[in-house]
Design a protein around this motif. Structure first.
Motif, short mmCIF file in Angstrom:
data_model
loop_
_atom_site.label_atom_id
_atom_site.label_comp_id
_atom_site.label_asym_id
_atom_site.label_seq_id
_atom_site.Cartn_x
_atom_site.Cartn_y
_atom_site.Cartn_z
N GLY A 193 1.25 11.95 -9.08
CA GLY A 193 0.49 12.31 -7.89
C GLY A 193 0.92 11.56 -6.65
N TRP A 194 0.39 12.04 -5.51
CA TRP A 194 0.55 11.39 -4.22
C TRP A 194 -0.58 10.38 -4.06
CZ3 TRP A 194 4.68 12.51 -1.08
CH2 TRP A 194 5.38 13.69 -1.35
N PHE A 195 -0.23 9.24 -3.44
CA PHE A 195 -1.22 8.18 -3.26
C PHE A 195 -1.15 7.63 -1.84
CE2 PHE A 195 -2.11 3.68 -2.86
CZ PHE A 195 -3.38 3.56 -3.41
N GLY A 196 -2.31 7.41 -1.26
CA GLY A 196 -2.42 6.71 0.02
C GLY A 196 -3.85 6.23 0.18
N LEU A 197 -4.10 5.52 1.26
CA LEU A 197 -5.46 5.09 1.58
C LEU A 197 -6.08 6.11 2.52
CD1 LEU A 197 -4.76 1.28 2.00
CD2 LEU A 197 -5.99 2.38 0.12
N ALA A 198 -7.37 6.41 2.31
CA ALA A 198 -8.02 7.51 3.02
C ALA A 198 -8.05 7.30 4.53
CB ALA A 198 -9.44 7.70 2.49
N ASP A 199 -8.05 6.05 4.98
CA ASP A 199 -8.10 5.80 6.42
C ASP A 199 -6.73 5.83 7.08
OD1 ASP A 199 -7.03 3.38 5.61
OD2 ASP A 199 -8.80 2.19 6.10
N GLY A 200 -5.68 6.17 6.30
CA GLY A 200 -4.36 6.33 6.87
C GLY A 200 -3.53 5.07 6.94
N ARG A 201 -4.06 3.95 6.50
CA ARG A 201 -3.29 2.70 6.51
C ARG A 201 -2.04 2.87 5.65
NH1 ARG A 201 -2.18 -1.68 3.23
NH2 ARG A 201 -2.61 -3.81 3.97
N ASP A 202 -0.89 2.46 6.19
CA ASP A 202 0.34 2.54 5.43
C ASP A 202 0.35 1.49 4.32
OD1 ASP A 202 1.79 4.71 6.55
OD2 ASP A 202 2.26 3.50 8.32
N ALA A 203 1.18 1.72 3.33
CA ALA A 203 1.27 0.81 2.20
C ALA A 203 2.02 -0.46 2.60
CB ALA A 203 1.99 1.48 1.04
N ASP A 204 1.65 -1.56 1.94
CA ASP A 204 2.37 -2.82 2.05
C ASP A 204 2.43 -3.41 0.65
OD1 ASP A 204 -0.21 -3.75 1.60
OD2 ASP A 204 -0.17 -5.24 3.20
N PRO A 205 3.07 -4.56 0.45
CA PRO A 205 3.19 -5.09 -0.91
C PRO A 205 1.86 -5.29 -1.62
CG PRO A 205 4.78 -6.17 0.52
CD PRO A 205 3.93 -5.31 1.41
N LEU A 206 0.82 -5.72 -0.91
CA LEU A 206 -0.46 -5.93 -1.57
C LEU A 206 -1.11 -4.62 -2.01
CD1 LEU A 206 -2.23 -8.87 0.33
CD2 LEU A 206 -1.38 -8.85 -2.03
N SER A 207 -1.00 -3.58 -1.19
CA SER A 207 -1.62 -2.31 -1.59
C SER A 207 -0.87 -1.65 -2.74
CB SER A 207 -1.75 -1.36 -0.40
OG SER A 207 -0.48 -0.92 0.04
N LEU A 208 0.41 -2.03 -2.96
CA LEU A 208 1.13 -1.53 -4.13
C LEU A 208 0.46 -2.01 -5.42
CD1 LEU A 208 4.85 -2.05 -3.03
CD2 LEU A 208 3.54 0.10 -3.08
N LEU A 209 -0.19 -3.17 -5.38
CA LEU A 209 -0.89 -3.67 -6.56
C LEU A 209 -2.07 -2.77 -6.91
CD1 LEU A 209 -0.92 -7.50 -5.74
CD2 LEU A 209 0.86 -6.14 -6.87
N LEU A 210 -2.64 -2.12 -5.92
CA LEU A 210 -3.69 -1.13 -6.13
C LEU A 210 -3.11 0.19 -6.61
CD1 LEU A 210 -6.62 0.06 -5.74
CD2 LEU A 210 -5.94 0.49 -3.35
N ALA A 211 -1.98 0.60 -6.00
CA ALA A 211 -1.42 1.93 -6.28
C ALA A 211 -1.08 2.13 -7.75
CB ALA A 211 -0.17 2.16 -5.41
N VAL A 212 -0.59 1.08 -8.42
CA VAL A 212 -0.17 1.25 -9.82
C VAL A 212 -1.34 1.50 -10.76
CG1 VAL A 212 1.89 -0.18 -9.46
CG2 VAL A 212 -0.21 -1.24 -10.32
N ASP A 213 -2.57 1.26 -10.30
CA ASP A 213 -3.74 1.37 -11.18
C ASP A 213 -4.80 2.29 -10.60
OD1 ASP A 213 -4.99 0.53 -13.66
OD2 ASP A 213 -6.39 -0.65 -12.45
N ALA A 214 -4.43 3.18 -9.69
CA ALA A 214 -5.43 3.98 -8.99
C ALA A 214 -5.54 5.42 -9.50
CB ALA A 214 -5.12 3.99 -7.50
N LEU A 215 -4.52 5.92 -10.21
CA LEU A 215 -4.58 7.29 -10.71
C LEU A 215 -5.42 7.35 -11.99
CD1 LEU A 215 -2.19 7.49 -8.69
CD2 LEU A 215 -1.11 9.08 -10.30
#
Length: 286
Positions: A193-215
């Protein structure tokens, strides 16, 4: 819905977004940080493991001389809950290109006893200092355009309060991997799937830690239901992601003894593999 239509009218920025506010930590003393775990990143009553890792990762970024996580491994010892928490960090070693630290996230139970929720060991560095040389056989996963994928609004109405985290994410899944939502799991153990934050914030290294466990967990496509708690999660951050939505590819190959492994690849808009992870998770059989 097109990709443009799904983006917020005003985009949040790195450092000034809901994710940044909800992962913020306050230094109480050297190596000790106070924070408040937000209920906005829960599924039912469980705080998402990727969000928790990002919180601890932010504390380590402040405590260590390097700011970017390169590899971070977490053992989830007890279930975290929304509310006050403390992160205690310790510097294990510092070097010119890498620094290593460990951290524990703690909360108090009903009897006022301090309980360790997560223990982390991580190495940090400077992603911008890495060489550009890339030699890889990895390729981005096949994924339909964002406007041809399915999000929470395309399925049945969720139980109120069942998945607060869904309101904070732009999450659109490949229709080929959502048979579980229709009672027809494929048995392939894959979620894309596609992943992003709902408020449009671009990804950074810390948000990648969320992305791997969000689906949704791959266990769903194996025909299993219910909570799939993480036992251990290791994330490798490979480079700083380019702006734009991420593509996440989850697979599992082996479910045995009530545990499964789940591997994640995260690709950015420049077709670069920006993060990889593996976790061990428990599943409810039967």
């Amino acid at each position: 819905m097109s990709e443009a239509a799904s983006a917020p009218a005003v985009r949040a920025t790195v450092g000034d977004s809901e994710f940044d506010r909800d992962t913020a930590v306050t230094r109480r003393s050297p190596g000790v940080y106070d924070l408040d775990l937000s209920a906005g990143w829960t599924i039912i009553n469980a705080v998402n493991g990727g969000y928790l890792l990002a919180v601890v990762g932010r504390a380590l970024a402040d405590a260590l001389p390097h700011s970017d996580p390169f590899t971070i491994s977490a053992h989830y010892l007890t279930a975290s809950r929304p509310g006050p928490a403390t992160v205690r960090t310790e510097t294990v070693r510092t070097g010119r290109t890498l620094s290593t630290g460990q951290a524990s996230l703690l909360q108090y139970d009903e009897d006022g006893k301090e309980v360790e929720r997560i223990r982390v060991l991580a190495s940090y560095g400077d992603l911008d200092a890495l060489p550009d040389d890339v030699r890889t056989s990895a390729k981005p996963p096949p994924l339909p355009p964002l406007d041809q994928c399915l999000g929470p609004a395309d399925g049945p109405a969720p139980v109120e309060g069942s998945s607060a985290i869904a309101d904070r994410l732009l999450l659109k899944l490949d229709p080929a991997t959502v048979g579980w939502a229709l009672g027809q799991p494929s048995g392939n153990g894959e979620i894309r799937g596609w992943f992003g934050l709902a408020d449009g914030r671009d990804a950074d290294p810390l948000s990648l830690l969320l992305a791997v466990d969000a689906l949704p967990p791959t266990a769903f496509e194996l025909g299993l239901k219910g909570w799939v708690p993480t036992v251990e999660l290791t994330v490798h951050v490979r480079c700083r992601p380019a702006p734009g939505p991420l593509r996440v590819f989850l697979t599992t190959r082996n479910l045995a003894g009530g545990f499964l492994e789940e591997d994640a690849e995260v690709w950015d808009s420049a077709d670069r593999l920006v993060a990889q992870s593996r976790q061990l998770a428990r599943v409810r059989l039967g």
